[in-house]
Scaffold this active site. Structure first.
Site, PDB file in Angstrom:
ATOM      1  N   SER A 161      -4.813  -0.097 -67.376  1.00  0.00           N
ATOM      2  CA  SER A 161      -5.204  -1.259 -66.223  1.00  0.00           C
ATOM      3  C   SER A 161      -5.342  -2.824 -67.731  1.00  0.00           C
ATOM      4  CB  SER A 161      -6.018  -0.992 -65.140  1.00  0.00           C
ATOM      5  OG  SER A 161      -5.734  -1.957 -63.867  1.00  0.00           O
ATOM      6  N   ASP A 428       2.840   1.997 -58.248  1.00  0.00           N
ATOM      7  CA  ASP A 428       1.452   0.644 -58.067  1.00  0.00           C
ATOM      8  C   ASP A 428       2.440  -0.790 -57.912  1.00  0.00           C
ATOM      9  OD1 ASP A 428      -0.101  -0.160 -59.432  1.00  0.00           O
ATOM     10  OD2 ASP A 428      -0.349   0.575 -61.330  1.00  0.00           O
ATOM     11  N   HIS A 453      -0.978   4.249 -60.569  1.00  0.00           N
ATOM     12  CA  HIS A 453      -2.083   3.466 -61.208  1.00  0.00           C
ATOM     13  C   HIS A 453      -2.363   3.855 -61.997  1.00  0.00           C
ATOM     14  CE1 HIS A 453      -3.136  -0.186 -63.085  1.00  0.00           C
ATOM     15  NE2 HIS A 453      -4.800   0.039 -62.679  1.00  0.00           N
TER      16      HIS A 453
END
Length: 485
Positions: A161, A428, A453
């Site tokens: 991320s 995601d 994710h």
């Protein structure tokens, strides 16, 4: 990493702080592993040689797998407390065992226990930026190379991320230090308005639900009904009961209205972003509630109208995640976010990450698109949050300028580098801001069908999508090849 969930973009507890926007995660994961913490004397301002102030930054070590001549693996922390569980679990440790790596994890400045300043007043938050964080990594690596005799080893950086973006950017900006980067679910393209997030939410609901396109359509009907109920004060008591609010619902402004709607929608957004993942090892609850589960509930006509089914979905998520109630009061949210003390409710990451979105990235997951199931939180809503918390200087024009500067500095989607791997799960929503096709033979995109994710970062398990173990094997193959070159 947006609202209260901002408090919670605290995805992999600073490793895959997968901001469901500017939010990270609804509740911070518990720290479940016992690993000794260490402290590094870090510079406060890397870009002002006259500023000699220093502070103590937290890091962790796992030297279990180290072999002579093996690489150094550095896990980059992000917008939440660094969870030492990652020093015992995760695919990166599988790679480390096979490659004889010395493993480190560095907590991001201003998050967790890494406090560079006495508090988080606005004048101190100017030291919170991705550029300062990258310089932290460089100084940390330089000193540890000297102190631990690691300078002859190749360094591989990992992150998921926002930390995934940092991994890619570290390889780009400090190529003499970072030899390889694995940037999982990395949103490298900063945008002010990010309505595509909810477009992917809708597409993911349709692609994985057993009832396919019916699920997002029914979700939209339910949410429209919620908006209609919200228009009349006599419905507030019922809404408070249905959604198990922590306090009686009060709507006195458009921001009150929009905050409530976004807070409720985020329950669905979180399910999609983290669908069928494997975060249990770091203390996250509710992983058994998936897209299939919520869409099955939305398809049950026996539960009543679409609105009634939507209420059942939210209550199911609350029970699975062990949340007793939902805090949906905008005034309380603003009060919490304006608290600049390290003891405040938002100090776990909410205030810091919201500042970074307002000052660097945007990432505002608005409903400014017709191709998604929600309504009520446009771009103007997020901009007003920035103003309400950090002051009138955070206008749309200033945020737009900041985001443009971020892309000018890092290049956005136009990555110019080498030896970077970009794994992305296609369920995601964040993959819309990432690298989804190969840029060159050694800037490689790995797409994972039906995966969420940071899916490649978790420990293996039989229930995961078939594309995930394939992605891990590809990552390991590239690591082995590049480290031998």
């Amino acid at each position: 990493m947006a609202t209260m969930q901002l408090l919670l973009i605290i995805c992999l507890a600073a490793i895959c702080n997968g901001f469901t926007s500017v939010k990270l995660h609804r509740r911070p994961p518990d720290t479940v592993a016992s690993v000794a913490e260490r402290w590094f004397l870090q510079k406060l301002d890397h870009f002002n040689g006259a500023d000699t102030r220093v502070w103590h930054q937290r890091y962790f070590v796992n030297d279990t797998f180290v072999q002579p001549g093996g690489p150094v693996f550095l896990m980059i922390g992000g917008e939440g407390e660094a969870n030492p569980a990652w020093m015992q679990y995760g695919s990166w440790l599988t790679y480390a065992q096979k490659l004889g790596a010395f493993c480190l994890m560095l907590e991001h400045r201003f998050y967790g226990k890494s406090h560079p300043t006495l508090d988080m007043k606005l004048e101190n938050l100017r030291f919170l930026s991705s550029r300062q964080a990258l310089a932290d990594l460089a100084h940390f690596q330089t000193v540890l190379n000297q102190d631990l005799g690691l300078s002859g080893r190749k360094w591989v950086v990992f992150g998921g991320s926002y930390p995934g973006s940092l991994a890619a950017w570290y390889r780009m900006k400090y190529p003499h230090l970072a030899y390889v980067a694995v940037a999982s679910s990395a949103p490298v393209n900063a945008v002010v308005n990010f309505p595509e997030y909810l477009e992917v939410v809708q597409a993911s609901l349709a692609s994985l639900a057993r009832n396919r396109s019916t699920c997002p359509k029914t979700m939209k009907v339910a949410f429209d009904s919620l908006i209609q109920l919200l228009a009349y004060k006599e419905n507030y008591e019922k809404l408070t009961e249905h959604f198990r609010l922590c306090a009686m619902l009060e709507i006195n402004s458009i921001m009150d209205n929009n905050f409530f709607l976004e807070t409720i929608a985020e329950f669905i957004m979180d399910i999609v972003q983290y669908n069928n993942d494997n975060r249990e090892f770091e203390g996250v609850k509710g992983g058994n509630v998936t897209i299939e589960v919520i869409c099955d509930i939305m398809a049950k006509e026996s539960l009543g109208a679409p609105y009634d089914r939507f209420v059942a979905v939210v209550q199911t998520i609350l029970e699975a995640t062990k949340q007793t109630c939902i805090s949906a009061e905008y005034k309380k949210f603003i009060m919490d976010m304006k608290d600049y003390s390290w003891e405040g409710t938002a100090s776990q990451g909410g205030r810091q990450w919201l500042y970074q979105t307002c000052a660097e990235f945007g990432f505002f997951q608005s409903t400014d698109s017709l191709s998604q199931p929600f309504s009520g939180f446009p771009l103007s809503y997020y901009v007003q949050q920035c103003k309400d918390i950090f002051g009138p200087g955070f206008s749309l024009s200033s945020i737009t300028d900041a985001v443009q500067q971020t892309n000018e500095y890092y290049g956005g989607l136009h990555i110019q580098s080498s030896r970077i791997i970009f794994p992305n799960g296609l369920i995601d929503p964040w993959h819309a801001l990432g690298i989804n096709s190969n840029i060159s033979y050694d800037v490689v995109a790995i797409q994972m069908q039906d995966a969420a994710h940071c899916a490649d970062m978790y420990p293996e398990r039989p229930e995961e999508p078939l594309a995930v173990p394939v992605a891990r094997r590809s990552i390991f193959t590239l690591l082995t090849k590049w480290l031998q070159s």
